[in-house]
Design a protein around this motif. Structure first.
Motif, mmCIF file in Angstrom:
data_model
loop_
_atom_site.group_PDB
_atom_site.id
_atom_site.type_symbol
_atom_site.label_atom_id
_atom_site.label_comp_id
_atom_site.label_asym_id
_atom_site.label_seq_id
_atom_site.Cartn_x
_atom_site.Cartn_y
_atom_site.Cartn_z
ATOM 1 N N SER A 25 2.438 89.377 -45.671
ATOM 2 C CA SER A 25 1.100 88.756 -45.575
ATOM 3 C C SER A 25 0.291 89.505 -44.338
ATOM 4 O O SER A 25 -0.649 89.860 -44.430
ATOM 5 N N ILE A 64 2.377 92.091 -53.500
ATOM 6 C CA ILE A 64 1.819 91.161 -54.469
ATOM 7 C C ILE A 64 0.526 90.721 -54.442
ATOM 8 O O ILE A 64 0.023 90.279 -53.467
ATOM 9 N N LYS A 65 -0.169 91.006 -55.441
ATOM 10 C CA LYS A 65 -1.778 90.930 -55.667
ATOM 11 C C LYS A 65 -2.642 91.518 -54.852
ATOM 12 O O LYS A 65 -3.761 91.014 -54.284
ATOM 13 N N PHE A 102 -3.066 83.126 -49.126
ATOM 14 C CA PHE A 102 -2.831 83.243 -50.532
ATOM 15 C C PHE A 102 -1.500 84.165 -50.604
ATOM 16 O O PHE A 102 -0.729 83.836 -51.449
ATOM 17 N N SER A 103 -1.425 85.175 -49.691
ATOM 18 C CA SER A 103 -0.370 86.048 -49.866
ATOM 19 C C SER A 103 0.744 85.408 -49.405
ATOM 20 O O SER A 103 1.960 85.568 -49.840
ATOM 21 N N TRP A 135 2.359 83.453 -52.208
ATOM 22 C CA TRP A 135 2.764 84.231 -53.241
ATOM 23 C C TRP A 135 4.264 84.766 -53.101
ATOM 24 O O TRP A 135 4.959 84.864 -53.781
ATOM 25 N N TYR A 136 4.094 85.138 -51.773
ATOM 26 C CA TYR A 136 5.556 85.755 -51.399
ATOM 27 C C TYR A 136 6.515 84.883 -51.075
ATOM 28 O O TYR A 136 7.759 84.896 -51.479
ATOM 29 N N ASN A 183 6.949 81.843 -52.539
ATOM 30 C CA ASN A 183 7.268 81.416 -54.077
ATOM 31 C C ASN A 183 7.780 82.459 -54.939
ATOM 32 O O ASN A 183 8.288 81.958 -56.069
ATOM 33 N N GLU A 184 7.631 83.514 -54.679
ATOM 34 C CA GLU A 184 8.228 84.702 -55.332
ATOM 35 C C GLU A 184 9.541 84.707 -55.798
ATOM 36 O O GLU A 184 10.512 84.564 -54.994
#
Length: 325
Positions: A115, A185-186, A238-239, A242-243, A245-246
């Motif tokens: 992040s 990611i994203k 956000f990052s 996402w990291y 929960n990946e």
């Protein structure tokens, strides 16, 4: 007689006027001057918000309730939300089964490191796309947007072969190095967020700094980046989520030597009882739904606390990153 008739008529007029004003006031209170100001509209809005809140919070409440249930309460259909006895052993079993301290550190390294790198790199890229003029700018932005549209499953085999040749498999480098080069990611979404934010800033700031002799790097680090603190917080949260929960990419690139919490949950039962638990062992020490919900709670709790702390600034950042020039 005429005077009394006049007085009565005047009284009726005054009474009707008072009743009309009261009715108008009551109408304004119920319906409101605008569509969303009356009691009726507010009641409808609160009703809809309550339904939405229930739909979002019901799984969380179910997780908490199931986590605190013992085996007897889980098998009893009459126990719905409130357990008769609170069973804290579910948390201890999940804590041990997840190998929580080590797995938490692995997840924190991936989520925190990735992040922070994404915030820095995506901010620079978004600033360049918003403020600088260079050949191929539109093509570069189109390629960035294309990476957002391509699903990771399409490039999974080339990525796996590349990381294998570099010797990065089962190490955090498979996530940290792409994040360093704006391919985390994203990352494309975050670049677009920063580009939109820097577009919203007045050009007078940039012109004043250039007149004072500031270079482009100094303009970014001393002026633009501090002003983008709200956007940085939005991108970081956000990052981070996402990291954290990946599970798909981590299951492909990481093994048991370096496993985050998101992958430990799916193997919780095998971790506690072995790969082939016998029915005798299962009957003596069963993996209940409560243990799995306890494991899910231990995984959800850290990002939930992070969001609760940064909620105020997160909402402000969402509002600011939606501005247009």
């Amino acid at each position: 007689m005429k005077t009394e008739a006049v007085v009565r008529r005047y009284s009726r007029q005054v009474r009707s006027l008072v009743i009309g004003r009261r009715a108008q006031r009551a109408k304004l209170v119920v319906l409101g001057q605008h569509a969303n100001e009356g009691l009726l509209a507010k009641a409808f809005i609160y009703f809809m918000l309550s339904i939405i809140a229930y739909l979002y919070l019901q799984p969380f409440f179910y997780m908490i309730s199931t986590m605190l249930k013992g085996l007897a309460d889980l098998l009893d259909p009459t126990v719905k939300w409130i357990p008769r006895t609170v069973d804290w052993n579910n948390l201890s079993r999940a804590f041990d089964g997840l190998k929580y301290p080590r797995s938490f550190f692995n997840s924190l390294l991936l989520a925190g490191g990735g992040s922070l790198l994404q915030v820095f790199v995506c901010a620079m890229t978004g600033f360049a796309l918003a403020r600088l003029q260079f050949p191929g700018k539109k093509l570069f932005f189109a390629l960035v947007f294309l990476t957002f549209l391509i699903p990771p499953q399409v490039i999974m085999i080339p990525l796996f072969v590349t990381f294998s040749k570099l010797g990065w498999l089962n190490t955090p480098f498979v996530f940290l190095v792409p994040a360093l080069f704006g391919q985390g990611i994203k990352s494309a979404l975050f670049i677009i967020i920063f580009r939109q934010f820097f577009h919203s800033l007045p050009k007078a700031l940039e012109e004043a700094a250039m007149i004072d002799g500031a270079s482009m790097f100094r303009l970014f680090f001393r002026i633009m980046l501090p002003l983008a603190s709200s956007a940085c917080l939005v991108v970081f949260l956000f990052s981070f989520i996402w990291y954290w929960n990946e599970s798909y990419l981590t299951s492909m690139f990481l093994s048991n030597d370096f496993t985050p919490l998101s992958n430990k949950l799916s193997n919780l039962e095998a971790t506690i009882f072995g790969d082939n638990p016998s029915m005798a062992v299962m009957s003596q020490n069963p993996v209940t739904e409560g243990t799995k919900m306890a494991g899910a709670f231990l995984i959800v709790f850290p990002p939930l606390v992070l969001y609760m702390i940064a909620q105020r600034w997160f909402v402000q950042g969402i509002e600011r990153t939606g501005l247009v020039d």
